[in-house]
Design a protein around this motif. Structure first.
Motif, PDB file in Angstrom:
ATOM      1  N   ALA B 170      24.245  21.180  -2.656  1.00 28.70           N
ATOM      2  CA  ALA B 170      22.970  21.671  -3.216  1.00 28.70           C
ATOM      3  C   ALA B 170      21.835  21.444  -2.223  1.00 28.70           C
ATOM      4  N   GLN B 171      21.939  20.379  -1.415  1.00 26.91           N
ATOM      5  CA  GLN B 171      20.871  20.055  -0.460  1.00 26.91           C
ATOM      6  C   GLN B 171      21.038  20.765   0.879  1.00 26.91           C
ATOM      7  N   LEU B 172      22.291  20.914   1.332  1.00 27.67           N
ATOM      8  CA  LEU B 172      22.539  21.356   2.711  1.00 27.67           C
ATOM      9  C   LEU B 172      23.186  22.730   2.809  1.00 27.67           C
ATOM     10  N   GLY B 173      23.674  23.251   1.694  1.00 30.55           N
ATOM     11  CA  GLY B 173      24.435  24.500   1.781  1.00 30.55           C
ATOM     12  C   GLY B 173      25.745  24.274   2.508  1.00 30.55           C
ATOM     13  N   ASP B 174      26.177  25.281   3.262  1.00 35.46           N
ATOM     14  CA  ASP B 174      27.500  25.204   3.890  1.00 35.46           C
ATOM     15  C   ASP B 174      27.630  24.047   4.876  1.00 35.46           C
ATOM     16  N   ALA B 175      26.518  23.549   5.418  1.00 35.57           N
ATOM     17  CA  ALA B 175      26.600  22.431   6.357  1.00 35.57           C
ATOM     18  C   ALA B 175      27.199  21.189   5.693  1.00 35.57           C
ATOM     19  N   ALA B 176      27.187  21.156   4.353  1.00 32.19           N
ATOM     20  CA  ALA B 176      27.786  20.031   3.634  1.00 32.19           C
ATOM     21  C   ALA B 176      29.280  19.935   3.900  1.00 32.19           C
ATOM     22  N   GLY B 177      29.910  21.054   4.288  1.00 32.99           N
ATOM     23  CA  GLY B 177      31.351  21.078   4.520  1.00 32.99           C
ATOM     24  C   GLY B 177      31.805  20.126   5.608  1.00 32.99           C
ATOM     25  N   GLY B 178      30.886  19.687   6.477  1.00 33.26           N
ATOM     26  CA  GLY B 178      31.247  18.746   7.532  1.00 33.26           C
ATOM     27  C   GLY B 178      31.481  17.329   7.035  1.00 33.26           C
ATOM     28  N   PHE B 179      31.092  17.062   5.787  1.00 32.16           N
ATOM     29  CA  PHE B 179      31.258  15.709   5.228  1.00 32.16           C
ATOM     30  C   PHE B 179      32.461  15.705   4.290  1.00 32.16           C
ATOM     31  N   ARG B 180      33.587  15.208   4.768  1.00 27.89           N
ATOM     32  CA  ARG B 180      34.809  15.304   3.966  1.00 27.89           C
ATOM     33  C   ARG B 180      35.257  13.971   3.381  1.00 27.89           C
ATOM     34  N   THR B 181      34.980  12.887   4.088  1.00 33.75           N
ATOM     35  CA  THR B 181      35.415  11.579   3.595  1.00 33.75           C
ATOM     36  C   THR B 181      34.197  10.695   3.326  1.00 33.75           C
ATOM     37  N   ASN B 182      34.423   9.583   2.640  1.00 32.51           N
ATOM     38  CA  ASN B 182      33.329   8.661   2.336  1.00 32.51           C
ATOM     39  C   ASN B 182      32.654   8.162   3.613  1.00 32.51           C
ATOM     40  N   GLU B 183      33.473   7.857   4.631  1.00 37.89           N
ATOM     41  CA  GLU B 183      32.910   7.318   5.871  1.00 37.89           C
ATOM     42  C   GLU B 183      32.078   8.354   6.622  1.00 37.89           C
ATOM     43  N   CYS B 184      32.429   9.631   6.474  1.00 41.97           N
ATOM     44  CA  CYS B 184      31.642  10.693   7.119  1.00 41.97           C
ATOM     45  C   CYS B 184      30.180  10.621   6.714  1.00 41.97           C
ATOM     46  N   LEU B 185      29.923  10.160   5.493  1.00 43.14           N
ATOM     47  CA  LEU B 185      28.555  10.168   4.965  1.00 43.14           C
ATOM     48  C   LEU B 185      27.941   8.777   4.962  1.00 43.14           C
ATOM     49  N   PHE B 186      28.697   7.798   4.443  1.00 46.73           N
ATOM     50  CA  PHE B 186      28.110   6.472   4.174  1.00 46.73           C
ATOM     51  C   PHE B 186      28.385   5.492   5.319  1.00 46.73           C
ATOM     52  N   SER B 187      27.725   5.726   6.439  1.00 46.10           N
ATOM     53  CA  SER B 187      27.917   4.910   7.643  1.00 46.10           C
ATOM     54  C   SER B 187      26.779   5.232   8.598  1.00 46.10           C
ATOM     55  N   GLY B 188      26.662   4.427   9.647  1.00 46.40           N
ATOM     56  CA  GLY B 188      25.668   4.720  10.674  1.00 46.40           C
ATOM     57  C   GLY B 188      25.902   6.100  11.271  1.00 46.40           C
ATOM     58  N   ARG B 189      27.159   6.418  11.509  1.00 40.99           N
ATOM     59  CA  ARG B 189      27.471   7.753  12.057  1.00 40.99           C
ATOM     60  C   ARG B 189      27.125   8.847  11.058  1.00 40.99           C
ATOM     61  N   GLY B 190      27.296   8.553   9.774  1.00 41.22           N
ATOM     62  CA  GLY B 190      26.951   9.524   8.740  1.00 41.22           C
ATOM     63  C   GLY B 190      25.455   9.807   8.724  1.00 41.22           C
ATOM     64  N   LEU B 191      24.646   8.749   8.839  1.00 43.20           N
ATOM     65  CA  LEU B 191      23.194   8.939   8.912  1.00 43.20           C
ATOM     66  C   LEU B 191      22.827   9.831  10.087  1.00 43.20           C
ATOM     67  N   SER B 192      23.469   9.578  11.214  1.00 45.60           N
ATOM     68  CA  SER B 192      23.198  10.341  12.422  1.00 45.60           C
ATOM     69  C   SER B 192      23.530  11.823  12.219  1.00 45.60           C
ATOM     70  N   ARG B 193      24.691  12.068  11.601  1.00 44.00           N
ATOM     71  CA  ARG B 193      25.155  13.445  11.372  1.00 44.00           C
ATOM     72  C   ARG B 193      24.248  14.162  10.362  1.00 44.00           C
ATOM     73  N   LEU B 194      23.889  13.458   9.286  1.00 44.02           N
ATOM     74  CA  LEU B 194      23.017  14.060   8.276  1.00 44.02           C
ATOM     75  C   LEU B 194      21.644  14.365   8.876  1.00 44.02           C
ATOM     76  N   HIS B 195      21.142  13.452   9.702  1.00 38.71           N
ATOM     77  CA  HIS B 195      19.834  13.633  10.325  1.00 38.71           C
ATOM     78  C   HIS B 195      19.840  14.849  11.259  1.00 38.71           C
ATOM     79  N   ALA B 196      20.947  15.044  11.966  1.00 41.57           N
ATOM     80  CA  ALA B 196      21.060  16.195  12.863  1.00 41.57           C
ATOM     81  C   ALA B 196      20.948  17.499  12.071  1.00 41.57           C
ATOM     82  N   ILE B 197      21.564  17.528  10.886  1.00 44.09           N
ATOM     83  CA  ILE B 197      21.502  18.740  10.060  1.00 44.09           C
ATOM     84  C   ILE B 197      20.095  18.939   9.498  1.00 44.09           C
ATOM     85  N   LEU B 198      19.482  17.861   9.023  1.00 43.20           N
ATOM     86  CA  LEU B 198      18.170  17.977   8.365  1.00 43.20           C
ATOM     87  C   LEU B 198      17.037  18.220   9.364  1.00 43.20           C
ATOM     88  N   SER B 199      17.140  17.627  10.557  1.00 44.24           N
ATOM     89  CA  SER B 199      15.996  17.635  11.476  1.00 44.24           C
ATOM     90  C   SER B 199      16.279  18.317  12.811  1.00 44.24           C
TER      91      SER B 199
END
Lengths: 307, 307
Positions: B170-199
């Motif tokens: 709902a927030q990212l559209g298709d870019a959300a597809g890059g987050f498949r596992t818990n670690e993809c999102l809830f980690s330092g690397r996840g913050l980095s990846r989410l920030h790249a999409i948002l900013s």
């Protein structure tokens, strides 16, 4: 000494007496014919010469807290203070309520090879002493064992893992949106709901499984084999959630219908598919608890341990 | 007697000596500056007059099996047989490898109020004695405690729960597809990846958290508050997966950055949102392990328990 044990599922209640590790006078009741658990117990006691009981232990398919429980899929309530009241002359006996999957957890260490159907052996490596029971009946839940500790959960109410939701969407399109939690899919009710989408038929899960076993209903086969495949993907998720190197043990009527049939080949091919962490998955044995009275044995063992 | 303890994360390694329940000579090393854990240990020993050690215990952010481990997010390997070799004169001492979240699990019973930041107290009701630690650092994992049992998991590699995946879509559209596992999102690397999409910016998780703490970077704020909200939804899932009525305890640098900040309000509003099973959620305390040396204390406690 004898204890009375009961296992209250969403569809059936099983009651027995347990003495020296043996279950006797086992009886099964269809819950639809009774208004409450007290009515079931009254029916069990009627015409039976109950011995003096040392205790009563009732396993319930729902959360237990503070000596109370509710059946998740039926409007029945339980209270330890009133549990034994319907039993003539035994109303004051010690009573205990536990979750039904926790009862299966207590049963696991005592199960014999005859009560277990090996679905896959798993690689022979040192275990972390963690074993999982996953129950698919009217509802869904899990219980983890580590050493002597028996861990409760409510995994049926957790969101479906994305990997399973995506596979379901690939098969069903937008109709997949109706499956939001694990229990929505991996249960007798889940089989019924999936079958309605695939075939347009309104049937109970147990009837779909029975027709699949006979082997002449291609629509039942489509529902059961798809569920088996999704369950194989789901078992991969259970490995990461609980690292059960001492085995995943499926239990419950729906699990026996799905994995006790030819559909287990679909389960295994999904569980064993290549991917990351193959060494983790390779280690995990998978077994089916073939004895549907296992939860009663667990309740009896718990009462012995606490004696 | 003294033991040497180490906590090897994806980004940093902490090393200390532990004696009579106290940590001394604590040092932190940035892993990027070293080619292996042996090099880190050599650097720690250099110029230090190590006492005769009773043992070495190393906690590793990755799966441990058969006395071996690999760091999930870095190509470092560990073997108990070689662990103490870099320590002059101590090469023969007993060595032990454990998962870093298991080390935090062992630490939990000994943590003081000063080491814990209470995010929500939870309703006062009898506990099932189940507590969870969830670590968000370079990677993600959990550890469950039940009584004295410490249960290992690899929850970082499990699929993201559907409820979180849908909110992300709902927030990212298709870019959300890059987050498949818990670690993809809830980690330092996840913050980095989410920030790249948002900013559109390529930044490290720890830098995003540092800028958010200063309070003048609206793009860092967007990334961190969205992660806090998704983490609140995720904590609801943890309740069903592990029923941690004795509390969910967040740990790790990313968790401290997210929940040790004003973003905890977003976390709480998502965790406490109305829905089914509100009574379950209401019971669960949530705390933040504020002391980043807690895993070392856990490793030391484990060595004491096994002495």
């Amino acid at each position: 000494m004898t204890v009375l044990v009961a296992d209250v599922g969403g569809t059936n209640t099983r009651v027995a007496l347990a003495s020296a590790g043996q279950l006797v006078h086992l009886a099964r009741f269809a819950n639809d014919a009774y208004g409450s658990f007290a009515e079931v117990l009254t029916a069990y006691a009627r015409g039976r010469d109950l011995p003096g009981l040392r205790g009563v232990c009732v396993a319930v398919a729902g959360p237990v807290a503070n000596g109370r429980a509710e059946l998740t899929n039926r409007n029945w309530h339980f209270d330890t203070a009133e549990l034994a009241a319907p039993l003539p002359g035994q109303g004051d006996v010690a009573a205990r309520l536990i979750n039904d999957l926790v009862a299966l957890g207590h049963a696991l260490p005592g199960l014999t090879a005859a009560q277990l159907d090996v679905i896959r052996a798993g690689a022979v490596q040192p275990s972390n002493d963690q074993a999982l029971v996953a129950g698919l009946g009217t509802g869904f839940n899990t219980c983890l064992l580590k050493g002597g500790a028996v861990v409760e959960a409510e995994l049926g109410h957790a969101s479906l893992p994305l990997a399973i939701a995506e596979e379901l969407r690939a098969q069903l399109g937008d109709a997949a949106g109706g499956f939001r939690t694990n229990e929505c899919l991996f249960s007798g009710r889940g089989l019924s709901r999936l079958h309605a989408i695939l075939s347009g038929q309104d049937r109970r899960g147990q009837d779909i499984l029975a027709d699949y076993a006979i082997g002449e209903d291609p629509q039942a086969a489509a529902t059961v084999t798809l569920t088996a495949r999704l369950l194989g993907l789901f078992a991969r998720e259970l490995v990461f959630q609980y690292l059960p190197f001492r085995g995943i043990h499926f239990a419950g009527g729906a699990a026996r219908g799905i994995l006790g049939s030819a559909a287990r080949a679909e389960f295994l091919s999904a569980f064993e598919a290549d991917g990351r962490f193959a060494d983790h998955l390779d280690r995990v044995p998978v077994r089916l608890i073939a004895d549907d009275a296992a939860a009663l044995s667990g309740a009896a063992r718990l009462m012995e341990e606490c004696a």
